[in-house]
Design an enzyme around this catalytic site. Sequence first.
Site, PDB file in Angstrom:
ATOM      1  N   ARG A 136      13.984 -30.568 122.637  1.00  0.00           N
ATOM      2  CA  ARG A 136      13.108 -30.652 121.473  1.00  0.00           C
ATOM      3  C   ARG A 136      11.840 -31.407 121.844  1.00  0.00           C
ATOM      4  NH1 ARG A 136      15.144 -26.999 119.743  1.00  0.00           N
ATOM      5  NH2 ARG A 136      16.194 -26.634 117.767  1.00  0.00           N
ATOM      6  N   GLU A 156       4.222 -27.260 117.753  1.00  0.00           N
ATOM      7  CA  GLU A 156       4.449 -25.878 118.174  1.00  0.00           C
ATOM      8  C   GLU A 156       3.908 -24.908 117.127  1.00  0.00           C
ATOM      9  OE1 GLU A 156       8.551 -25.216 119.176  1.00  0.00           O
ATOM     10  OE2 GLU A 156       8.516 -26.655 120.824  1.00  0.00           O
ATOM     11  N   HIS A 176       8.814 -22.157 124.160  1.00  0.00           N
ATOM     12  CA  HIS A 176      10.108 -22.340 123.472  1.00  0.00           C
ATOM     13  C   HIS A 176      11.012 -21.118 123.670  1.00  0.00           C
ATOM     14  CE1 HIS A 176      12.033 -24.762 119.963  1.00  0.00           C
ATOM     15  NE2 HIS A 176      12.970 -24.224 120.731  1.00  0.00           N
TER      16      HIS A 176
END
Length: 536
Positions: free
Chosen positions: A236, A265, A283
Amino acid sequence: MSSQIEKVLLLDGVDPICAEELTKSGLQVTVKGKQTTEQLLELVKQYDAIVVRSATKVTAEVLAAPGSRLKLVGRAGTGVDNIDVQAATRKGVIVMNTPGGNTLSAAEHTCVLICSLSRSVPQACQSLKQGKWDRKTFLGNELFGKTLAIIGLGRIGREVSTRMKAFGMNVIGYDPMVPAEIAQSWGIEFQPLDQIWANADYITVHVPLIPATRNLINEKVFAACKPGVRILNVARGGIIDETALLQALESGKCGGAALDVFLEEPPTDFTLCQHPKIICTPHLGANTVEAQKRVALEIAQQMVDMIQGRPLVGVINAPALSSAMSESSRPWIQLAESLGYLARNLSQSADSPAITVQVTLYGSELLAMKSFIGSAVAVGMMRGVTPNGINLVNAPLLAKESGITLSVEAAEEGVQFPVTSVGSDAVQLRVTVGLNIHTLVGSSSGGLPTLYALDGAIWESGLTLGRNMLFFRAAKAASPLANIATQLVATQAALVSLLSSAPSSKEVWHVARTEENVTFPQTTIPNTQLVAQLMF
């Protein structure tokens, strides 16, 4: 709760197999893309459950929306940082994820990045595509004999360890929830963090983003690391302090980093991504065909299991529900709720707002339910006290906030409650409010919640808790039954039963049960007090 889920909303491109599985089980499924907060505020009025990936944010505002019928938020994946779990808990909304669905994909991606870091694969590829033949710049390092530190020894961390040991890496690790001997059994040398920093050539983090892990890798850590240490984050964004990482890359303290996740993000500042020593991906850790299909199928199966009353997995904010959903548990949950409801009403006239509840479990069957019996007692005690809907998810939190201290323990081995008709399995509540103490003992008789003892007074045949019940406490010498019956008849109440306990050392309890709620007259019955009137 589970039977009330009928309409489900799927967001963020959850794999179609999720909709197929839910539809086969009779649920109404709607599929939409990423939704804004404003859109969600309207949608939660129409759906009982929402399934998201990582794009849609299920905020406290969404969870508290007026008219919301939301009972479950499912995350098709591992992390739940896009869901306000505390707000969901307060509203009694279950938060569920798929803890193992993307394990292999995330672990493989981590291993790919470790290998790419050691040989500068992306940079060399880009250089060649630009028409350069530059072997000298991209001199790499072998992984054999290097030390890999894994922070977080859950499913993903362990899978990374297995794979990288095949390259001949030495694996050390840390996890506050894993004993050293267990880590050793996995072939991982357990070390405290202050030792790990100085020993690692590569460090990869596989922990959730919580206050304790935010900026876990920071300026102080980089100062303690070997020169040229390489850092990876496929967990994360926010676990690595991005400012400190950039400074360490510039100074040479960090020899390279591979990032799949970022604090923001998508990023708006690409300074870190564009650094020549950074390998970055958008990601992609769980972004494989197999993982997305797996997590979509798992969240659907978990929801169907919940609806059909089977044991649950993946419940984030009420792990006790995993056991509480079984058919055999339901009578005991009903008993615990009924005892809690009665206990709160017996104590409501006390001046002190603080209530201490000690729950004691008798018998092996109940000991297996220890994780949720206390929550069920809290449900009963909070009924009618708070405007929030009460269930096993939010009752412990709301009870604590209202001044109820609740503990659950097993009776001492070999000790049985001295009511011969109860049997081996029973629940005892000892409720203390100021100087007032009430002790209740109940069991499940024929699947029905049954009271056997109250403050030392005993019903040998048991008193089923149901319908409207009026609890009178009277002196041993008093004979109030005729007066109670007469006054109930005067209110045109349909009297179902009027039962008295065996006397305790000081008093007798008399309980009247009526078909409907009644208003008992204010007239005084000598040596008798109406202590509580309840609708079960």
